[in-house]
Write a protein that holds these residues in place. Sequence first.
Motif, short mmCIF file in Angstrom:
data_model
loop_
_atom_site.label_atom_id
_atom_site.label_comp_id
_atom_site.label_asym_id
_atom_site.label_seq_id
_atom_site.Cartn_x
_atom_site.Cartn_y
_atom_site.Cartn_z
N HIS A 1 -4.12 -0.48 7.02
CA HIS A 1 -3.40 0.69 6.53
C HIS A 1 -3.94 1.17 5.18
N TYR A 2 -4.29 0.20 4.34
CA TYR A 2 -4.76 0.55 3.00
C TYR A 2 -6.01 -0.25 2.66
N VAL A 3 -6.87 0.40 1.87
CA VAL A 3 -8.00 -0.30 1.25
C VAL A 3 -7.92 -0.02 -0.24
N GLN B 1 -5.42 5.25 1.82
CA GLN B 1 -4.61 4.97 3.01
C GLN B 1 -5.37 5.45 4.24
N MET B 2 -5.38 4.62 5.28
CA MET B 2 -6.14 4.97 6.48
C MET B 2 -5.25 5.12 7.72
N ILE C 1 -3.34 -4.70 4.16
CA ILE C 1 -3.97 -4.19 2.93
C ILE C 1 -5.26 -4.96 2.70
N GLU C 2 -6.36 -4.24 2.63
CA GLU C 2 -7.66 -4.85 2.39
C GLU C 2 -8.08 -4.60 0.94
N LEU C 3 -8.44 -5.68 0.25
CA LEU C 3 -8.95 -5.56 -1.11
C LEU C 3 -10.47 -5.66 -1.07
#
Length: 306
Positions: free
Chosen positions: A134-136, A145-146, A174-176
């Motif tokens: 959802h998020y990077v 936001q994807m 959530i990808e960091l």
Amino acid sequence: MILLAATTQSCSSSKKNTKAIVAPAVVKTAPSSESIVIDIEEPRVAENNTAVAQSQTTAIPNTPFENIQPSISTPEREVAELHATGIQRNYDFAPTIHYDLRKPQFVMIHHTSQNSIAQTIRTFQLAHTQVSSHYVIGRDGQVVQMLNDYQRAWHAGAGKWGNITDMNSVSIGIELDNNGSEPFPDLQINALLILLNNLKSKYRIPQTNFIGHSDYAPGRKDDPSTYFPWETLAERGFGIWYNANYLAPPPPTFNSTDALRIIGYDTSNLRTAERSFKKKYIRTDVSSELTPYDIMVLYDLYRKFY
Ligand SMILES: [Zn+2]
């Protein structure tokens, strides 16, 4: 007959679990008419549950999705198909307008094992990768936001946490941006904390439901790495941590395996679960057996949060 594929996906692996869903009928789109016409030549269930063979034509109102090309298989296309035709091929289908998508109940944190946020965004946009989140969040704190929070991303893959084995269906991923062997910059963590605060208040996600990929898939995934500041997150109410200054030996009745299981770990492979626990909470010792100190840490978490 149309076969629709519902997939569950790992964040960094192209392996997928595929369930075939049988759609009810052949869909024909009439370009200039007001409706989609479906020819059904399948048995259907009558009121007394007796299957009767019957041929019929059902008109279903236009949906916002009707102009999506049938030859392109995308999550949007699959939702459109199911919305227009239902899943149960043996039942009449008359779509209601009253429904919601499901609320996320967990947040799962990852590191990308890649070198830039641009690389990760591209990875999640390529058709063959079959992964998404959802998020990077970039190293500089940029949040991208994807997917809408209510949509199901493919970030968790196979695993188990509590009784949940399909984390993609209940979580936000959530990808960091982090290569896995470097610290997470303050700018990035601050942006993460702001995002988590929004998600927690918006969806009322419990503190214990902020977890890492390695919690859910121990032995298969090790993200986020030991550099990740879980303690800082827990101070703000996201995930759990212990008070190192007030650790006490547990009573003799304390069962560490049960405690791990209650927290959420899959203890069917106890050594793998213990190693995952130690990697997150102890860090300096990632052997596969709990020491007396580790058990005090586990007891402190158990006593505080469960
Ligand atoms: Zn991951």
